[in-house]
Design an enzyme around this catalytic site. Structure first.
Site, mmCIF file in Angstrom:
data_model
loop_
_atom_site.group_PDB
_atom_site.id
_atom_site.type_symbol
_atom_site.label_atom_id
_atom_site.label_comp_id
_atom_site.label_asym_id
_atom_site.label_seq_id
_atom_site.Cartn_x
_atom_site.Cartn_y
_atom_site.Cartn_z
ATOM 1 N N THR A 193 -44.950 -51.947 31.313
ATOM 2 C CA THR A 193 -46.327 -52.041 31.793
ATOM 3 C C THR A 193 -46.383 -53.028 32.950
ATOM 4 O O THR A 193 -45.801 -54.110 32.893
ATOM 5 C CB THR A 193 -47.273 -52.504 30.673
ATOM 6 N N PHE A 195 -48.683 -55.445 35.203
ATOM 7 C CA PHE A 195 -49.913 -56.224 35.158
ATOM 8 C C PHE A 195 -50.202 -56.802 36.544
ATOM 9 O O PHE A 195 -49.275 -57.070 37.320
ATOM 10 C CB PHE A 195 -49.790 -57.384 34.166
#
Length: 298
Positions: A193, A195
């Site tokens: 992921t 960010f």
């Protein structure tokens, strides 16, 4: 703060909020319960910060807008599931600026109070359950949907049933006193992921540091508008790493786009590309220029 957190998570939330309220300049907002992957991203990006858990993305953004946190760390895309819902709306509307990025390798853990052999079901967020479905099927463990990975771990710890486990981070297991029964149980070994760090004021990477620039624009409603708008990036040798379209306010005639490029508007070639972009769009909003955390090919 949300009252829907399990009691063990709520107790940590209350403690963390109190600490952040006392030193808001050190606070970094994130969405989710303590132990969420967003919490992990905060710890990795700002080791000395005070993590501030928030119930939703809007709450984390509002904490920065209101000065209750110096910045927020928000997920923007995942290598399995693509962009995080509504981020393309929330980012430009927030008035905040992207000042950094960070990548978290999502390593799911099978957590429980007893042993793996005792487990009959596990709780977690639907996306996390989908990412470990082959392992769960092979173990004969039933998935149960929960609103948050870390909150699921807190609920399991609080309920005290060794037959019920959770899929969450190693950090969540440590915070709520659960055993790590297996680690790295995700079905895809590239689950990552990305960010972004949001702050009230824009920043610029230091000279010589590889940069990324994120921006939004709306094309004019004319033939080949997008082709013409992006031509300047090609002719100036600018690498565009992301281009996503979306519609707003029920309009089907004029699409808005979220884009990212390698480089800074301070670079002459990038500046020329943005000048050309302006000729074929109704508006352009630069959301941030920041240091590139890693090569996209990695």
């Amino acid at each position: 703060m949300s009252s829907s957190y399990p009691p063990l998570a709520q107790a940590l939330v209350d403690t963390m909020v109190t600490a952040a309220d006392a030193e808001p300049q050190r606070a970094v907002a994130f969405q989710g319960a303590p132990g969420a992957y967003s919490h992990q991203a905060v710890r990795e990006t700002f080791p000395d910060a005070l993590p501030l858990p928030c119930a939703g993305f809007e709450d984390a953004i509002e904490a920065v807008q209101a000065g209750r946190a110096g910045c927020a760390v928000i997920p923007i895309e995942n290598s399995l599931h693509g962009r995080v819902a509504d981020m393309h709306f929330l980012l430009p509307e927030s008035g905040l600026r992207i000042v950094g990025e960070h990548f978290v390798r999502v390593r799911h853990c099978l957590l429980g109070l007893g042993t793996q052999a005792q487990l009959r079901e596990v709780k977690s967020h639907p996306q996390a359950l989908g990412q470990v479905r082959r392992h769960l099927r092979s173990w004969g463990i039933a998935p149960v949907q929960f609103f948050d990975t870390a909150a699921a771990a807190a609920a399991v710890a609080g309920d005290g049933d060794a037959a019920v486990g959770a899929i969450a981070s190693r950090l969540a297991g440590a915070l709520y006193g659960l055993n790590i029964l297996a680690e790295g149980v995700e079905d895809a070994d590239h689950n990552t992921t990305r960010f972004v760090v949001l702050a009230r004021e824009a920043s610029q990477p230091a000279a010589g540091v590889a940069a990324m620039t994120s921006f939004n624009f709306e094309v004019r409603s004319v033939p080949a508008a997008l082709f013409k708008a992006l031509g300047g990036f090609a002719t100036n040798g600018i690498n565009m790493t992301k281009l996503e379209s979306y519609l707003r306010d029920g309009k089907f005639s004029q699409a808005e786009f979220y884009a990212e490029i390698e480089g800074s508007p301070a670079d002459p070639a990038v500046a020329r590309a943005f000048d050309e972009l302006g000729y074929f769009t109704n508006w352009v909003k630069i959301i941030g220029t920041y240091a590139k955390a890693r090569d996209r090919e990695a």
